[in-house]
Write an enzyme that holds these catalytic residues in place. Sequence first.
Site, PDB file in Angstrom:
ATOM      1  N   LYS A  80     108.934  71.621  92.475  1.00  0.00           N
ATOM      2  CA  LYS A  80     108.513  70.225  92.419  1.00  0.00           C
ATOM      3  C   LYS A  80     109.516  69.318  93.125  1.00  0.00           C
ATOM      4  CE  LYS A  80     109.290  67.642  88.707  1.00  0.00           C
ATOM      5  NZ  LYS A  80     109.894  66.329  89.114  1.00  0.00           N
ATOM      6  N   THR A  92     112.347  62.441  87.296  1.00  0.00           N
ATOM      7  CA  THR A  92     112.557  62.721  88.716  1.00  0.00           C
ATOM      8  C   THR A  92     111.224  62.589  89.427  1.00  0.00           C
ATOM      9  OG1 THR A  92     114.343  64.257  88.165  1.00  0.00           O
ATOM     10  CG2 THR A  92     113.430  64.397  90.393  1.00  0.00           C
ATOM     11  N   LYS A 109     118.968  61.520  93.107  1.00  0.00           N
ATOM     12  CA  LYS A 109     118.608  62.635  92.230  1.00  0.00           C
ATOM     13  C   LYS A 109     117.940  63.767  93.017  1.00  0.00           C
ATOM     14  CE  LYS A 109     117.252  64.918  88.511  1.00  0.00           C
ATOM     15  NZ  LYS A 109     118.134  65.877  87.829  1.00  0.00           N
TER      16      LYS A 109
END
Length: 274
Positions: free
Chosen positions: A240, A96, A173
Amino acid sequence: MRENIGFIGLGLLGLPVAANLLQAGYALTVYNRTADKAEPLVAQGAVQAARPADAVTAGGIVVTLVWDDEALESVVRSEDFLERLGPGGIHVSMSTVSPDTGRKLADLHARHGSVYVEAPVFGRPEAAAARQLWIPVAGPQEAKERLRPVLEAMGARGIFDFGEEAGTAVLVKLIGNFLIVSAARSLEEALGIAERSGVDPKAAVDMLTSTLFPAPIYQTYGQMIAEKTATISQSKIPQKDVGLFLAAAQNAQFPAPLAGLLLDMLEGGDRSRQ
C-alpha cells in the site's frame, strides 16, 4: 483538567496509542468499525461511540488512525462529523494516506471552520506501547501547539514540524516507509543468500548492525528476518505505502524506478515500469 479526546481507529497501532492517552489522564471517547476492538479501552474507562460523529466534541480534538485514503474520507464525510467538530475543532489524521488526500481534506475542514492536522506515525505497535514513536506534523501553527502535549501523551519520542501545508507530513511518512521497505527487502535477500551459503544469518546481522549499519531499522528487521519471525510479505502495508510513494513521485514528475521495481516485487509481478 485535560480535554476529552475522540479516537477513531483501534487497529494494531491505534489501540496502544489510545491506551497511552488514557494512561496519561485524558478522557477518551472511541469508535471502531469492529466494535469489540474497543473493549480493552472501555474496561480502562473510555466511552464507546456508536458512530464516528459521536466521538467528536464541538471545538475539541478528534484523532483518526485508519487504514487508507478511502477509510479516512469515509470517516470525515460521515454524517455530522464535520458539522459537530465545528469552529475551533481539530482533526488529527495519523493515517498514512496520499498527499492529495491530505490537501483535499484540509480544504474540506477549512470550509467547515475546523482544522486538519497531519501527524502520521513512525513506529510499530510495540514502539507505541513503549512510547518510542516519531511523528512528523503539518498544519496550522496554533493547532500544532495545542496538540503537542496530546502527541507526547500518545507516546511521541520526537515531533518534527514540516510547516503548515497539508500533504508534507504524509509525504515524509511515505518517504520513510519506502526506505524502510527497501531496507527490509534488501535484508531478506542478503540474509537468505547468507543462510543458503552456510553463513549464520544471525551472526551476520549482529556483525553488520554493530558496525556498518547501526541503525534501528537494520537492527530490528535484521533480527526478525534472521530469526524468521517476520517478513515484509506478511503485511499488506508495504505494498500500500510503496504504491502511494510511487503515485506521489509520478505526481511530482520525478522518476522512481526503484519504487516501481519494489512494488512489482511486493505484488509478485514481473512486469516492467517506466
